[in-house]
Write a protein that holds these residues in place. Structure first.
Motif, short mmCIF file in Angstrom:
data_model
loop_
_atom_site.label_atom_id
_atom_site.label_comp_id
_atom_site.label_asym_id
_atom_site.label_seq_id
_atom_site.Cartn_x
_atom_site.Cartn_y
_atom_site.Cartn_z
N ILE A 152 0.60 -1.05 0.20
CA ILE A 152 -0.14 -0.18 0.24
C ILE A 152 1.12 1.50 -0.14
N ALA A 153 0.52 2.43 -0.91
CA ALA A 153 1.24 3.55 -0.84
C ALA A 153 1.39 4.39 0.52
N MET A 154 2.12 4.52 1.12
CA MET A 154 2.94 5.22 1.82
C MET A 154 3.61 6.72 1.67
N TRP A 155 3.57 7.73 2.53
CA TRP A 155 4.41 9.28 1.93
C TRP A 155 5.36 8.66 3.03
N GLU A 156 5.04 7.60 4.21
CA GLU A 156 6.51 7.75 4.57
C GLU A 156 6.34 6.51 6.02
N TYR A 157 7.07 6.12 6.22
CA TYR A 157 7.34 5.25 7.90
C TYR A 157 6.76 5.72 8.71
N ILE A 158 5.84 5.90 9.76
CA ILE A 158 5.76 5.90 11.00
C ILE A 158 6.05 5.53 12.01
N SER A 159 6.76 5.84 13.22
CA SER A 159 7.59 5.08 13.15
C SER A 159 6.86 5.64 15.52
N GLY A 160 6.94 4.01 16.42
CA GLY A 160 6.24 5.03 17.39
C GLY A 160 7.07 4.28 18.85
N VAL A 161 7.33 5.43 19.56
CA VAL A 161 7.82 5.53 20.29
C VAL A 161 7.34 6.34 21.26
N THR A 162 7.06 5.50 22.86
CA THR A 162 6.83 5.98 24.30
C THR A 162 7.80 6.86 25.13
N VAL A 163 7.84 7.44 25.50
CA VAL A 163 9.08 7.98 26.51
C VAL A 163 8.10 8.85 27.44
N GLY A 164 8.59 8.32 29.07
CA GLY A 164 8.77 9.29 29.96
C GLY A 164 9.87 9.94 30.52
N LEU A 165 9.16 10.21 31.35
CA LEU A 165 9.86 11.17 32.18
C LEU A 165 10.15 11.21 33.30
N TYR A 166 11.23 10.34 34.32
CA TYR A 166 11.30 10.43 35.62
C TYR A 166 12.36 12.11 35.46
N ASP A 167 11.75 12.48 37.30
CA ASP A 167 12.01 13.55 37.46
C ASP A 167 12.55 14.36 36.48
N THR A 168 13.77 14.78 36.14
CA THR A 168 14.07 15.43 35.10
C THR A 168 14.82 14.47 33.33
N THR A 169 14.89 13.47 33.74
CA THR A 169 15.23 12.29 33.08
C THR A 169 14.30 11.80 31.89
N PRO A 170 14.49 11.58 30.97
CA PRO A 170 13.35 11.22 29.99
C PRO A 170 14.24 9.87 30.11
N LEU A 171 12.65 9.05 29.35
CA LEU A 171 13.80 7.42 29.59
C LEU A 171 12.46 6.86 28.77
N LEU A 172 13.50 6.03 27.33
CA LEU A 172 13.11 5.78 25.69
C LEU A 172 12.59 5.04 25.85
N ASP A 173 11.82 4.75 25.15
CA ASP A 173 10.80 3.09 24.94
C ASP A 173 10.37 2.91 26.63
N VAL A 174 9.46 3.29 27.36
CA VAL A 174 8.92 2.47 29.22
C VAL A 174 8.41 1.81 28.81
N ASN A 175 9.36 0.58 29.49
CA ASN A 175 7.82 -1.00 29.82
C ASN A 175 7.22 -0.18 30.51
N SER A 176 5.63 -1.39 30.94
CA SER A 176 4.84 -1.66 31.53
C SER A 176 5.44 -0.69 33.11
N LEU A 177 6.31 -1.16 34.40
CA LEU A 177 6.55 -1.18 34.83
C LEU A 177 7.12 0.36 35.28
N GLU A 178 7.86 1.30 34.44
CA GLU A 178 8.51 2.90 34.07
C GLU A 178 6.75 3.14 34.27
N GLU A 179 5.96 2.72 32.72
CA GLU A 179 4.62 3.49 32.95
C GLU A 179 4.06 4.05 33.59
#
Lengths: 246, 378
Positions: A152-179
């Motif tokens: 199927i024709a698409m303009w671009e890939y779409i990639s998704g990721v969830t980032v958490g914020l712990y105090d002042t540190t961003p945490l990339l790709d959180v798991n359920s405990l962190e979430e």
């Protein structure tokens, strides 16, 4: 949650990652060639997702027929056994699930060239076999792979990721405990650009921290795009080799 | 936003390499290049472009694999075809596939995708809906095809007028679930097809078995109906739908030289007994009256022949599994390959075992090797 150390002073997270590290990302496409036009199986950490794309095909009902473009439909099946504890209800028609479906449709409406498939329907079916946080991002990645597999024709890939914020540190790709322990943001990034097709903020985030959260999210999403691209190319090379050996 | 952190893969883990402050687009491009180094050894854009400038170095370009959003060329001279899009004078790919350049036309052929009909295609379809003066036919394309009541041969001959009673009894000709083979008569604006069955080689299918393979495996050819050893006929629909049936008298007639291939089945029918003599004289004149005789109610019959023997059924299933094996190996399906795979399959007395993975692979290898031995491999 207080007893668990979400982010140690040494800079390690619960599962041993650093703040800017993704989870294990493994994917394969064309896993269900008979049941669908395009399919993918994705493992992102402990998220395990099967995606089936059916279409472009004749719409089931008249109301789904649009004379100018294709109709997009996303059905999410979150299995009862997908979490640590078996859930009593099937998650069908749950408000949360309906919301996920709508935001996925909105995200991919902009990514797929719907106008070149008039009077048809593209049916996306997602089965969540196991979930461990950041499910929305994984759903986006799985759907992108399956759509590309379906041709199927698409303009671009779409990639998704969830980032958490712990105090002042961003945490990339959180798991359920962190979430569960912190507020998080889900991004859907368009290709290798800094454009977002999805920005899902369900919790409070300090505005002055949002920029660093988005920055690591976009970088992580770009990395995921590359991983998906590698998988697709590997598959494509195999197919082309087959075709040329005929 | 201004800060981008490049996540670099090192020793199997992800580590933060550098924090680039991007005030400009230029800076973003530089981080892009970092990523390129990590990516595997694909044909990079710059080299392919230099090729395109030189003109026709096809051997390398013909296998250029692209994925959605990938820049194909910055040269605005190319006309953009299917699978591409144009943004700021640059041509990008919109599907994952192989770049094809024909003269100035640049298109990307997707690796997978639904069948897209073209005028003149011989297809097999299944009736899904009976509507007002038309049938809707599933031909495996993006949309259902239409078969107008006026585009079929009705019992009583070609010159018969279509009456209202015909409209009322459309279901007695073709009903939901019926399989038929037809030709694509024309295409509509949106790419959907209109079919016709106005030839004796088209129409309802009986006495056989249906199989589906990816449409990319079937190449458009002059003839899509082939008689196979074992008294079996195969119809290879361009849409990837395949029909295997007992060879009928019409099929035998078709195989005879000149004139026999264009729906002239009926004229030769009488000649089947003495195939050697007086053939060419008779087979050339295809008359409408003959067509009329043939277009009886029988062509819309739902009943299989009473003499469809067990051995024929077994042979059909063997062919079906052989075709499945070829499709599994992604080998293009042609008459020669079906026959050669069928012969190779004789080593396995159990037909069911033919669709075991190892057997399918060995059958595929046999076919390819056989072609190499004979020196006609592509």
């Amino acid at each position: 949650m207080s007893r668990l150390e979400i982010y140690s002073p040494e800079g390690l997270r619960l599962d041993g990652r650093r703040w800017n590290e993704l989870r294990r990302f493994e994917s394969s496409i064309n896993t269900h060639p008979h049941a669908s036009d395009g399919s993918s199986y994705l493992e992102q950490g402990n998220n395990k997702i099967i995606t089936l794309v059916k279409g472009p095909k004749e719409p089931n009902t008249r109301s789904q027929l649009d004379p100018n473009k294709a109709t997009l439909r996303v059905t999410t099946n979150i299995t009862q056994f997908s979490k640590f504890e078996r859930s009593k209800s099937s998650h069908k028609n749950e408000r949360r699930v309906l919301e996920i479906q709508t935001s996925l449709v909105r995200t991919f409406e902009k990514a797929i060239m719907l106008h070149i498939y008039p009077r048809t329907m593209i049916d996306i079916e997602v089965h969540v076999l196991q979930q461990d946080g950041g499910i929305m991002g994984s759903l986006i990645n799985g759907i992108t792979l399956a759509l590309v597999d379906a041709g199927i024709a698409m303009w671009e890939y779409i990639s998704g990721v969830t980032v958490g914020l712990y105090d002042t540190t961003p945490l990339l790709d959180v798991n359920s405990l962190e979430e569960n322990a912190m507020s998080s943001v889900t991004l859907g990034v368009v290709g290798k650009s800094e454009k977002l097709s999805l920005l899902l903020v369900e919790d409070k985030i300090p505005l002055d921290r949002l920029e660093s959260v988005l920055a690591i999210g976009i970088a992580g999403a770009h990395r995921i795009r590359d991983l998906m691209d590698q998988e697709l190319r590997k598959h494509a090379k195999k197919r082309v080799k087959h075709a040329s050996s005929n | 936003m201004s800060a981008v952190i490049t996540v670099v893969k090192k020793n199997g883990g992800f580590q933060n390499a550098n924090m680039v402050l991007n005030k400009s687009i230029q800076g973003f491009v530089s981080s892009d290049e970092d990523e390129d180094n990590i990516l595997d050894n694909d044909i990079d854009i710059s080299s392919s472009e230099s090729d395109s400038e030189n003109g026709t170095s096809k051997d390398r370009l013909s296998f250029q694999i692209v994925t959605p959003g990938e820049l194909i060329t910055e040269d605005p001279i190319w006309m953009r075809g299917h699978g591409t899009y144009f943004l700021n004078e640059m041509t990008y790919s919109s599907v994952a596939g192989v770049v094809s350049r024909v003269n100035r036309l640049l298109s990307v052929i997707p690796l997978r995708g639904r069948y897209s009909p073209e005028t003149g295609d011989h297809v097999i379809g299944r009736i899904v809906e009976v509507g007002n003066k038309r049938w809707k036919v599933d031909i495996g394309a993006k949309q259902y095809a239409v078969l107008m009541l006026g585009s079929v041969n009705l019992p009583g001959g070609i010159l018969r007028r279509k009456s209202e009673s015909d409209e009322l009894q459309m279901r007695t000709f073709l009903k939901e679930g019926d399989l038929l083979n037809a030709e694509v008569q024309s295409l509509f604006q949106d790419g959907s097809a209109s079919l016709h069955t106005r030839s004796l080689k088209y129409g309802k299918l009986r006495n056989g078995l249906f199989i589906q393979v990816p449409s990319s495996l079937i190449v458009r050819a002059k003839n899509h109906t082939h008689n196979l050893p074992g008294n079996i006929t195969v119809v290879l629909g361009v849409n990837g739908y395949i029909w295997l049936r007992k060879t009928s008298q019409m099929d035998i007639a078709k195989d005879l030289p000149p004139g026999g291939s264009t729906g002239a089945g009926s004229t030769i029918k009488s000649n089947i007994g003495n195939q050697n003599g007086g053939l060419s004289a008779n087979s050339t004149n295809v008359s409408i009256t003959r067509l009329e005789e043939e277009s009886s109610w029988q062509i819309y019959s739902d009943e299989n022949d009473p003499d469809l023997s067990n051995s024929i059924r077994i042979t059909i299933t063997r062919y079906a599994n052989v075709i499945k094996a070829l499709a599994y190996c992604e080998i293009g399906i042609t008459q020669e390959r079906i026959v050669s795979a069928y012969e190779a399959s004789m080593a396995y007395p159990n037909i069911g075992s033919l669709i075991e993975r190892e057997v399918m692979e060995s059958l595929g290898a046999d076919v390819i090797n056989g072609e190499k031995m004979r020196g006609n491999a592509v």
